[in-house]
Design a protein around this motif. Structure first.
Motif, PDB file in Angstrom:
ATOM      1  N   MET A 113      38.604  24.266  40.961  1.00  0.00           N
ATOM      2  CA  MET A 113      38.017  25.539  40.519  1.00  0.00           C
ATOM      3  C   MET A 113      38.892  26.697  40.993  1.00  0.00           C
ATOM      4  N   ALA A 114      39.021  27.712  40.179  1.00  0.00           N
ATOM      5  CA  ALA A 114      39.835  28.866  40.545  1.00  0.00           C
ATOM      6  C   ALA A 114      39.137  29.691  41.617  1.00  0.00           C
ATOM      7  N   ILE A 115      39.939  30.268  42.518  1.00  0.00           N
ATOM      8  CA  ILE A 115      39.393  31.161  43.524  1.00  0.00           C
ATOM      9  C   ILE A 115      39.126  32.507  42.861  1.00  0.00           C
ATOM     10  N   LEU A 116      37.874  32.936  42.868  1.00  0.00           N
ATOM     11  CA  LEU A 116      37.493  34.176  42.184  1.00  0.00           C
ATOM     12  C   LEU A 116      37.751  35.411  43.039  1.00  0.00           C
ATOM     13  N   LEU A 117      37.862  35.227  44.343  1.00  0.00           N
ATOM     14  CA  LEU A 117      37.986  36.354  45.254  1.00  0.00           C
ATOM     15  C   LEU A 117      39.382  36.394  45.825  1.00  0.00           C
ATOM     16  N   ARG A 118      40.117  37.452  45.521  1.00  0.00           N
ATOM     17  CA  ARG A 118      41.499  37.581  45.957  1.00  0.00           C
ATOM     18  C   ARG A 118      41.681  38.896  46.698  1.00  0.00           C
ATOM     19  N   ALA A 119      42.236  38.807  47.880  1.00  0.00           N
ATOM     20  CA  ALA A 119      42.495  40.011  48.669  1.00  0.00           C
ATOM     21  C   ALA A 119      43.408  40.944  47.878  1.00  0.00           C
ATOM     22  N   GLY A 120      43.110  42.219  47.906  1.00  0.00           N
ATOM     23  CA  GLY A 120      43.934  43.198  47.206  1.00  0.00           C
ATOM     24  C   GLY A 120      43.559  43.405  45.753  1.00  0.00           C
ATOM     25  N   ASP A 121      42.608  42.650  45.246  1.00  0.00           N
ATOM     26  CA  ASP A 121      42.153  42.827  43.864  1.00  0.00           C
ATOM     27  C   ASP A 121      41.558  44.223  43.740  1.00  0.00           C
ATOM     28  N   PRO A 122      42.083  45.065  42.824  1.00  0.00           N
ATOM     29  CA  PRO A 122      41.545  46.431  42.690  1.00  0.00           C
ATOM     30  C   PRO A 122      40.080  46.477  42.281  1.00  0.00           C
ATOM     31  N   ALA A 123      39.599  45.387  41.711  1.00  0.00           N
ATOM     32  CA  ALA A 123      38.183  45.346  41.323  1.00  0.00           C
ATOM     33  C   ALA A 123      37.270  45.053  42.509  1.00  0.00           C
ATOM     34  N   LEU A 124      37.871  44.732  43.654  1.00  0.00           N
ATOM     35  CA  LEU A 124      37.094  44.477  44.867  1.00  0.00           C
ATOM     36  C   LEU A 124      37.121  45.722  45.736  1.00  0.00           C
ATOM     37  N   GLY A 164      20.022  40.151  38.772  1.00  0.00           N
ATOM     38  CA  GLY A 164      20.757  41.294  38.259  1.00  0.00           C
ATOM     39  C   GLY A 164      21.581  40.862  37.059  1.00  0.00           C
ATOM     40  N   ILE A 165      22.296  41.806  36.451  1.00  0.00           N
ATOM     41  CA  ILE A 165      23.189  41.477  35.336  1.00  0.00           C
ATOM     42  C   ILE A 165      24.527  41.050  35.933  1.00  0.00           C
ATOM     43  N   PHE A 166      24.862  39.783  35.797  1.00  0.00           N
ATOM     44  CA  PHE A 166      26.105  39.252  36.358  1.00  0.00           C
ATOM     45  C   PHE A 166      27.238  39.201  35.339  1.00  0.00           C
ATOM     46  N   ALA A 167      26.925  39.328  34.049  1.00  0.00           N
ATOM     47  CA  ALA A 167      27.969  39.292  33.030  1.00  0.00           C
ATOM     48  C   ALA A 167      29.012  40.365  33.313  1.00  0.00           C
ATOM     49  N   GLU A 168      30.254  40.032  33.143  1.00  0.00           N
ATOM     50  CA  GLU A 168      31.371  40.917  33.512  1.00  0.00           C
ATOM     51  C   GLU A 168      31.284  42.275  32.840  1.00  0.00           C
ATOM     52  N   THR A 169      30.803  42.314  31.597  1.00  0.00           N
ATOM     53  CA  THR A 169      30.749  43.571  30.852  1.00  0.00           C
ATOM     54  C   THR A 169      29.571  44.456  31.264  1.00  0.00           C
ATOM     55  N   LYS A 194      32.063  39.878  37.470  1.00  0.00           N
ATOM     56  CA  LYS A 194      32.924  40.790  38.211  1.00  0.00           C
ATOM     57  C   LYS A 194      33.219  40.194  39.589  1.00  0.00           C
ATOM     58  N   PRO A 195      34.413  40.447  40.135  1.00  0.00           N
ATOM     59  CA  PRO A 195      34.706  39.945  41.486  1.00  0.00           C
ATOM     60  C   PRO A 195      33.680  40.372  42.527  1.00  0.00           C
ATOM     61  N   VAL A 196      33.115  41.583  42.399  1.00  0.00           N
ATOM     62  CA  VAL A 196      32.129  42.018  43.394  1.00  0.00           C
ATOM     63  C   VAL A 196      30.860  41.177  43.318  1.00  0.00           C
ATOM     64  N   HIS A 197      30.556  40.634  42.145  1.00  0.00           N
ATOM     65  CA  HIS A 197      29.413  39.734  42.055  1.00  0.00           C
ATOM     66  C   HIS A 197      29.709  38.413  42.760  1.00  0.00           C
ATOM     67  N   GLY A 198      30.989  38.031  42.781  1.00  0.00           N
ATOM     68  CA  GLY A 198      31.375  36.872  43.574  1.00  0.00           C
ATOM     69  C   GLY A 198      31.160  37.117  45.056  1.00  0.00           C
ATOM     70  N   VAL A 199      31.428  38.346  45.498  1.00  0.00           N
ATOM     71  CA  VAL A 199      31.182  38.712  46.899  1.00  0.00           C
ATOM     72  C   VAL A 199      29.691  38.640  47.208  1.00  0.00           C
TER      73      VAL A 199
END
Length: 637
Positions: A1-12, A33-38, A49-54
Motif C-alpha cells: 500500500m502507498a504511504i499517504l502521509l509524506r513529510a513536506g507535503d504542502p497539503a499537510l 465527515g466528508i472524506f472525499a478529496e474534493t 486529503k492527506p490531512v484526513h489521513g492524519v
C-alpha cells in the motif's frame, strides 16, 4: 500500500487540518465527515486529503492508547480488528490507521470489507485457540447511511457493541488534546512512516483468512440470536430454526434483496437465509455497486419494490424484500401487500413494531415470559428504545405486560440502557431505534437486517399447531383481537393488527430543520416560552378537535430519561419530547426534537395514535413553526 502521509507535503498544513476538523462530527454514534478529496459529499472517488489521513492515524493512535491502558497488567499486545464498508475512501483511511495501530504496539487483524454486525460478532466471539486470536477491540470505517463521499469511524471492545457514550467521550477528549499539540502533523506523519513494512505486509496478506473467520463467527452468532435462550421449558433453542424451516415447507417464502453495493454483498445473507429454507434473490449485489441513495428510506426502497413485484409475478412465494445501508447494520423492508396487490415499503416504525411483536411473542412461546391466571406477567421483562420511537411500542408492550424504557437517540445509548436493565433483573430480548427501523435482538448489540427479517419470518412460519399457538395467534389473543385471527393469515393481516399510529418519517423533508443556534439548551429555553404561549392559545382547540387535555415534557440525555420536567433547557443537546395527554390520562400524541449527532441537521417528529394523518400533519407543522421561531428569537431566555 502507498504511504499517504509524506513529510513536506504542502497539503499537510495546519489550516487544511483545522478546516477538515470543522466539518467532522464526533459522537458516540460515530466520528463522521466528508472524506472525499474534493469535499463533495456525492464524490465517488477513492482519494482522501492527506490531512484526513492524519485524522485517521491520530484516531487509531488514541484508540490504541485507550486499549493499552484498559489492558494494563496484561503482558500482551492488544489485538484490534479493523474493517470497513464499501465506500470508496475506506482503503485510504484504513492504511494510516493500520500503520499507527502497529506503531502503537497493537496487533491488527484486517477484514477488508465486512458488514458492521459481522465485525461486531467477530469481536464478540473471537476466542483464544492455537490458530485463532481473541480481539480486545475493533475499529469500523463507515459513515452508515450518510452520502457516499462521507466516511467515519466506530470503536468498540470485545462485547460486540460500540463503545458507550461515556467511553467515547474519553476518546474524543484525548483526540482533541493531541490535536492541540504544536507538532501534531509532523509527529503523526513520522509515526506513520515508522510502521514496520514486514508487519504491514503480513496484515494485508492475512486479509482473506481473517475475513473468512469473521464470516463464520457472524454465521454462528446469527444462528444463536435466531434460536434464543438455551434455558427453555419446551423444545429448546435449537428447535426454532428447524420450526422455521418446517413452516416454510408448507408456506414457502422468497426474499428480494437490493444490496445496493453494501457490505452485505459479501456477508452471510445467502447462506444463513438459505439454511432456514428462504430463497434469496439479489440485485446490485457486487461490493461498491452503489446504485442509488444510501439511506434505506423513501425513494431508496422503490427499486426493491419493483424488483419484488417482478419476482412475485413469476413466483408468488416472493413476499418480502430488504434494502440495507452501506455498512449493513440496518435495512428497511418492502413487502407484497395482498390487499393492494402490489409491493409497498414498510415505514421504519412499522418494521420495528413488527419485530417487537415477534420477539415478545417468542418469549411467550418459549415460556420465558410467563403469566399468572389473571394475565399479569410473572417475568420482569422490558423493551429498550430511543426517544423518538413511536408510542405504538408502548401499546404493544402493554399487551404483553412488559415495560418500555427510553434513551436518547444513538445505538450506544439504547444498547447501554438494555445492558443496565439486565443488570437490574429485566429480561430484555428486543431493543432498538424504532425511528430508524430495524431491531437489536439480544444477545446481539447492533441493528441487523438479518435479525429483522428473522423476526418477520418467525411471525409467518411458526404457526399454531394443535393446542400450541403460533406467534401471530399469541399476539391476537394478548392484544384482545382474537376474533381477527385466521389460519391462512398473511403479512398484510399482521400489519393490520398492529396498534394504529402515524409518525413523521425520520428522513422526510418535514422531519429536518436547519437551525443557527448552536446552544441547543438555549434554543429549548426559548422554545419553552413559545410553547407555553401557544398552548394557552390552542388548548381549547386541541381539546375539542383532538381530545387533548394536558401535556408532559420529558428530556433524554444518554441513557437517562427525566419526565415531568419544568425546564426544557436541561435537555441540552439531548432529546426533548412533549407528550399530549387525553381525557383517559394516556399519552395519545407527542412532538419531539433533537439535533443530530452525526449530521448537521435538527430533527423534529410528531407521533399520533390513530389513522388520521391530518393530525400528524398539523402537529409537525406546529412543531416546525415553534422551533423556527425559537431559532430566530434573539435575546429571549
Amino acid at each position: 500500500m502507498a504511504i499517504l502521509l509524506r513529510a513536506g507535503d504542502p497539503a499537510l498544513n495546519d489550516p487544511f487540518l483545522d478546516k477538515a476538523l470543522e466539518g467532522m462530527i464526533l459522537s458516540a454514534s460515530g466520528w463522521r465527515g466528508i472524506f472525499a478529496e474534493t469535499g463533495n459529499e456525492e464524490d465517488t472517488g477513492d482519494a482522501i486529503k492527506p490531512v484526513h489521513g492524519v485524522i485517521a492515524a491520530l484516531a487509531a493512535e488514541v484508540f490504541a492508547g485507550y486499549l493499552i491502558r484498559k489492558n494494563s497488567g496484561l503482558k500482551k499486545a492488544p489485538v484490534v480488528i479493523l474493517g470497513m464498508d464499501t465506500r470508496p475512501t475506506g482503503p485510504a483511511i484504513a492504511d494510516p490507521m493500520i500503520r499507527l495501530l502497529l506503531v502503537s504496539g497493537c496487533r491488527v487483524r484486517y477484514t477488508g470489507i465486512t458488514a458492521a454486525p459481522e465485525i461486531m460478532a467477530f469481536a464478540r466471539l473471537a476466542r483464544e485457540t492455537p490458530n485463532f486470536v481473541k480481539a480486545d477491540g475493533f475499529v469500523y470505517i463507515s459513515a452508515s447511511h450518510n452520502p457516499i463521499g462521507h466516511n467515519g469511524l466506530k470503536f468498540g471492545l470485545d462485547d460486540g457493541g460500540v463503545l458507550p457514550a461515556s467511553e467515547t467521550k474519553l476518546l474524543i477528549e484525548e483526540f482533541r488534546r493531541r490535536l492541540a499539540e504544536p507538532d501534531r502533523i509532523s509527529r503523526i506523519v513520522e509515526a506513520a512512516n515508522q510502521a514496520d513494512s514486514l508487519a504491514l505486509d503480513e496484515v494485508y496478506a492475512a486479509e482473506k483468512q481473517v475475513k473468512q473467520e469473521a464470516f463464520q463467527a457472524y454465521l454462528d452468532f446469527t444462528r444463536e440470536v435466531c434460536a434464543g435462550s438455551s434455558d427453555l421449558p419446551h423444545e429448546g433453542p435449537g428447535e426454532i430454526p428447524e420450526l422455521i424451516a418446517r413452516g416454510l415447507q408448507d408456506q414457502p417464502l422468497g426474499v428480494a434483496a437490493d444490496f445496493n453495493g453494501s457490505a452485505r454483498t459479501v456477508s452471510i445473507d445467502r447462506e444463513f437465509l438459505g439454511s432456514l429454507g428462504v430463497t434469496l434473490h439479489g440485485m446490485n449485489d457486487k461490493p461498491g455497486e452503489i446504485a442509488h441513495r444510501i439511506v434505506p428510506e423513501g425513494e431508496s426502497l422503490d427499486p426493491c419494490c419493483k424488483f419484488l413485484e417482478k419476482l412475485h409475478e413469476n413466483d408468488p412465494s416472493v413476499m418480502l424484500g430488504y434494502v440495507p445501508d452501506c455498512d449493513g447494520d440496518r435495512g428497511n423492508l418492502v413487502f407484497w401487500d395482498h390487499g393492494e396487490q402490489k409491493a409497498r415499503a414498510l415505514e421504519a416504525q412499522e418494521v420495528f413494531a413488527l419485530a417487537c411483536v415477534s420477539e415478545l411473542a417468542h418469549l411467550v412461546w418459549t415460556g420465558e415470559l410467563k403469566y399468572d391466571n389473571k394475565g399479569n406477567a410473572l417475568t420482569k421483562a422490558a423493551v429498550a428504545v430511543n426517544d423518538p420511537t413511536s408510542m405504538r411500542i408502548d401499546r404493544i408492550a402493554r399487551a404483553f405486560d412488559v415495560s418500555v424504557f427510553r434513551a436518547e437517540v444513538g445505538e450506544a445509548n439504547v444498547v447501554g440502557l438494555a445492558r443496565k436493565l439486565r443488570e437490574q433483573g429485566y429480561l430484555v430480548r428486543i431493543l432498538g431505534e424504532g425511528s430508524a427501523g430495524g431491531n437489536i435482538t439480544h444477545p446481539s448489540a447492533v441493528r441487523d437486517p438479518i435479525n429483522t427479517l428473522v423476526s418477520l419470518i418467525k411471525l409467518l412460519a411458526i404457526r399454531s399447531e394443535g393446542e400450541r399457538k403460533g406467534f401471530f395467534e399469541l399476539w391476537c389473543n394478548l392484544s384482545d383481537q382474537a376474533e381477527i385471527y385466521r389460519p391462512d393469515f398473511t403479512l398484510s393481516d399482521i400489519i393490520a393488527a398492529l396498534p394504529a399510529f402515524i409518525s413523521t418519517g425520520t428522513y422526510t423533508p418535514e422531519a429536518v430543520l436547519q437551525v443557527k443556534t448552536t446552544d441547543h439548551g438555549l434554543l429549548k429555553s426559548r422554545y419553552q416560552k413559545i410553547f407555553l404561549r401557544e398552548w394557552e392559545e390552542r388548548k381549547e382547540l386541541l381539546r375539542t378537535r383532538y381530545g387533548i387535555t394536558g401535556w408532559e415534557a420529558a428530556v433524554y440525555n444518554g441513557m437517562e430519561e427525566k419526565r415531568g420536567i419544568s425546564d426544557f433547557s436541561i435537555a441540552g443537546k439531548g432529546g426533548l419530547k412533549i407528550s399530549f395527554i387525553n381525557k383517559t390520562g394516556h399519552a395519545a400524541a407527542c412532538i419531539w426534537m433533537r439535533g443530530s449527532g452525526t449530521e448537521p441537521v435538527f430533527r423534529v417528529m410528531a407521533d399520533v395514535e390513530g389513522s388520521d394523518r391530518r393530525i400528524e400533519r398539523a402537529l409537525i407543522e406546529w412543531q416546525r413553526k415553534m422551533v423556527s421561531e425559537a431559532d430566530n428569537t434573539r435575546g429571549v431566555v
